[in-house]
Design a protein around this motif. Structure first.
Motif, short mmCIF file in Angstrom:
data_model
loop_
_atom_site.label_atom_id
_atom_site.label_comp_id
_atom_site.label_asym_id
_atom_site.label_seq_id
_atom_site.Cartn_x
_atom_site.Cartn_y
_atom_site.Cartn_z
N PHE A 1 0.76 -1.07 0.07
CA PHE A 1 0.14 -0.03 0.18
C PHE A 1 1.12 1.37 -0.26
O PHE A 1 0.49 2.65 -0.97
N ASN A 2 2.23 1.45 0.30
CA ASN A 2 2.88 2.50 0.64
C ASN A 2 4.11 2.38 -0.28
O ASN A 2 4.59 3.34 -0.26
N ILE A 3 4.18 2.37 -1.39
CA ILE A 3 4.90 1.84 -2.62
C ILE A 3 4.45 2.23 -4.11
O ILE A 3 3.09 1.75 -4.21
N GLU A 4 5.41 3.27 -4.12
CA GLU A 4 5.39 3.95 -5.00
C GLU A 4 5.98 3.04 -6.78
O GLU A 4 5.08 2.73 -7.89
N ARG A 5 6.93 2.18 -6.55
CA ARG A 5 7.32 1.92 -7.51
C ARG A 5 8.48 0.75 -7.02
O ARG A 5 8.93 0.76 -5.71
N ILE A 6 8.40 -0.03 -7.99
CA ILE A 6 9.78 -0.73 -7.48
C ILE A 6 10.68 -0.91 -8.99
O ILE A 6 10.30 -1.26 -9.82
N GLU A 7 12.06 -0.96 -8.19
CA GLU A 7 13.16 -0.81 -9.39
C GLU A 7 13.73 -1.99 -9.36
O GLU A 7 14.47 -2.11 -8.19
N VAL A 8 14.14 -3.07 -10.37
CA VAL A 8 14.81 -3.89 -9.77
C VAL A 8 16.28 -4.22 -11.60
O VAL A 8 16.13 -4.07 -12.59
N LEU A 9 17.17 -3.97 -10.73
CA LEU A 9 18.29 -4.52 -11.53
C LEU A 9 18.95 -5.57 -11.28
O LEU A 9 19.35 -6.77 -10.65
N SER A 10 18.53 -6.68 -12.92
CA SER A 10 19.33 -8.13 -12.38
C SER A 10 20.65 -8.11 -13.60
O SER A 10 21.04 -7.58 -14.14
N GLY A 11 21.47 -8.28 -12.29
CA GLY A 11 22.78 -8.89 -12.24
C GLY A 11 23.55 -8.85 -11.05
O GLY A 11 23.59 -7.38 -10.62
N ALA A 12 24.59 -9.48 -10.97
CA ALA A 12 25.74 -8.71 -9.63
C ALA A 12 26.01 -7.36 -9.46
O ALA A 12 26.53 -6.85 -11.01
N THR A 13 26.75 -6.92 -8.81
CA THR A 13 26.09 -4.70 -8.90
C THR A 13 27.54 -4.68 -7.39
O THR A 13 26.85 -6.18 -6.41
N SER A 14 28.35 -3.91 -7.21
CA SER A 14 28.46 -3.48 -6.29
C SER A 14 28.51 -2.61 -6.14
O SER A 14 28.86 -1.56 -5.13
N VAL A 15 27.38 -1.48 -6.52
CA VAL A 15 27.12 0.43 -6.36
C VAL A 15 27.23 0.23 -5.73
O VAL A 15 27.05 1.75 -4.67
#
Length: 419
Positions: free
Chosen positions: A129-143
């Protein structure tokens, strides 16, 4: 002008829920291919999807709303919309729910939910209910640091959309009609608004789930290891505030209190260390639960010494408990303080981001031991604490790390990136 938004699903059966989730993957793909979206999940700064040399999934509020109307949890919504994400357990834990076969890092508004000893409750952290959107980066990262060998899931919370006063209400319920104890319901209310300088949104949502029953009307055996959501009550208070300091400067605040606790009348009847069946009459001083307080503040300056500056400070405190497992159960309390600062600069086709991250993580834990006489006589259904002992050594972990990330557009179609 007042705007009132009401959502009132009355009930849904298992077949209807399954059918509603079928087109989810296609819908998510459309957002990555046909519409230009700005996301921060692949970098510390907003980037257009077309400029990211990787797979990014974007799930908007409309799709999230469509999925949670059917009573789905956050883990189930993500499993239905992200092709590379494993199936949800349907319970409290996301243990084994990997992204591209590896561990994933979960964040809320860019704040990592990692801890020195994680127990895989990252998706039992916020109500949809409190989520506007979800961003998903698929794949390894160390950012964003450790824990993202499979990718990153960044949950963006809802915020005030303008100066007008708006109300959002939610009333929902679902049942499988297999028992008088399988009716789940959810109640939510949010208010948002502000002026040219300050916009704010405050919300509260309460969810109560009862038992999970099979087609024969028999209760599903609860998970006493990783955690069941049967007979569970959840409260999610969330407040976000945005302050426009100037045309180029903005401050954002977030405060959340999240409490998810199990109070089940059913327990595993065990005799001589052998499981017999599931019975009523369960009583315990401690059951599965997560209580979290999270505070964060971020500052963005679009014109800081010729750079874009992004700075963030966050604090998170979690109290996580387990249900009895052979006459004992654990508790761990985690305190995490984190600080981040990043500077971004662009020179024609060359872009780079550099900065520093720091955090301090403190872990305390204990183990409750239950009276063996009472437990044995009741088949482990009644658990009364007679002693509390240490579980893990006290742990303090601290880190300060610098980073740099850069990319260069060789042509309009080819980009090289590194860090």
């Amino acid at each position: 002008m007042n705007v009132i938004k009401g959502i009132f699903p009355l009930s849904s059966v298992a077949l209807a829920i399954a059918a509603a989730s079928t087109p989810a993957i296609t819908h998510a793909q459309e957002y990555t291919t046909t519409q230009e979206k700005m996301v921060v999940v692949s970098s510390r700064t907003p980037k257009a999807l077309s400029d990211i040399p990787g797979t990014v999934w974007y799930i908007d509020s409309e799709q999230i709303e469509q999925e949670y109307r059917g009573g789905k949890t956050l883990g189930e919504i993500l499993a239905a919309t992200i092709p590379s994400l494993d199936m949800s357990s349907g319970g409290r834990t996301n243990y084994g729910q990997n992204l591209r076969g590896r561990k994933m890092l979960v964040m809320i508004d860019g704040v990592s939910l990692q801890s020195s000893r994680q127990i895989s409750r990252h998706l039992d952290s916020i109500d949809p209910f409190n989520i506007e959107r979800i961003e998903v980066l698929s794949g390894a990262t160390s950012v964003y640091g450790a824990g993202a060998s499979g990718g990153v899931i960044n949950i963006i919370t809802k915020k005030a959309q303008g100066d007008e006063l708006e109300f959002e209400s939610y009333v929902g319920g679902s049942s499988g009609f297999n028992s008088s104890e399988d009716f789940d319901y959810k109640l939510g209310q949010a208010i948002s608004g502000g002026n040219e300088k300050v916009q704010a949104r405050a919300s509260v949502i309460y969810t109560e789930t009862q038992g999970f029953f099979d087609a024969n009307g028999d209760i599903v055996v609860p998970d006493i290891s990783q955690g069941s959501l049967q007979f569970n009550q959840t409260v999610d208070f969330l407040t976000t505030v945005g302050v426009n300091v100037s045309d180029t400067k903005k401050i954002n605040f977030l405060a959340q209190y999240y409490d998810s606790q199990q109070d089940s009348p059913y327990g595993l009847y065990i005799k001589d260390y052998t499981f017999i069946d599931v019975r009523k009459g369960f009583e315990s001083d401690r059951e599965h639960g997560t209580e979290r307080i999270m505070l964060s503040a971020s500052y963005v300056d679009e014109a800081f010494l010729g750079h874009q500056l992004i700075a963030e400070a966050a604090y998170r405190k979690e109290d996580q408990t387990y249900t009895p497992y052979y006459q004992s159960s654990g508790q761990q309390i985690t305190d995490v303080l984190s600080l981040k600062a990043a500077l971004a600069k662009s020179y024609n086709r060359f872009n780079f981001v550099y900065g520093i991250d720091a955090y301090q993580d403190t872990l305390e834990s204990n183990q409750a031991l239950y009276d063996p006489t009472i437990a044995n006589n009741s088949g482990d259904l009644i658990n009364k604490t007679y002693a509390q002992v240490g579980r893990y050594p006290g742990v303090e972990v601290g880190s300060v790390a610098g980073f740099i990330q850069a990319d260069y557009a060789i042509t309009d179609n080819w980009t090289v990136e590194g860090g």
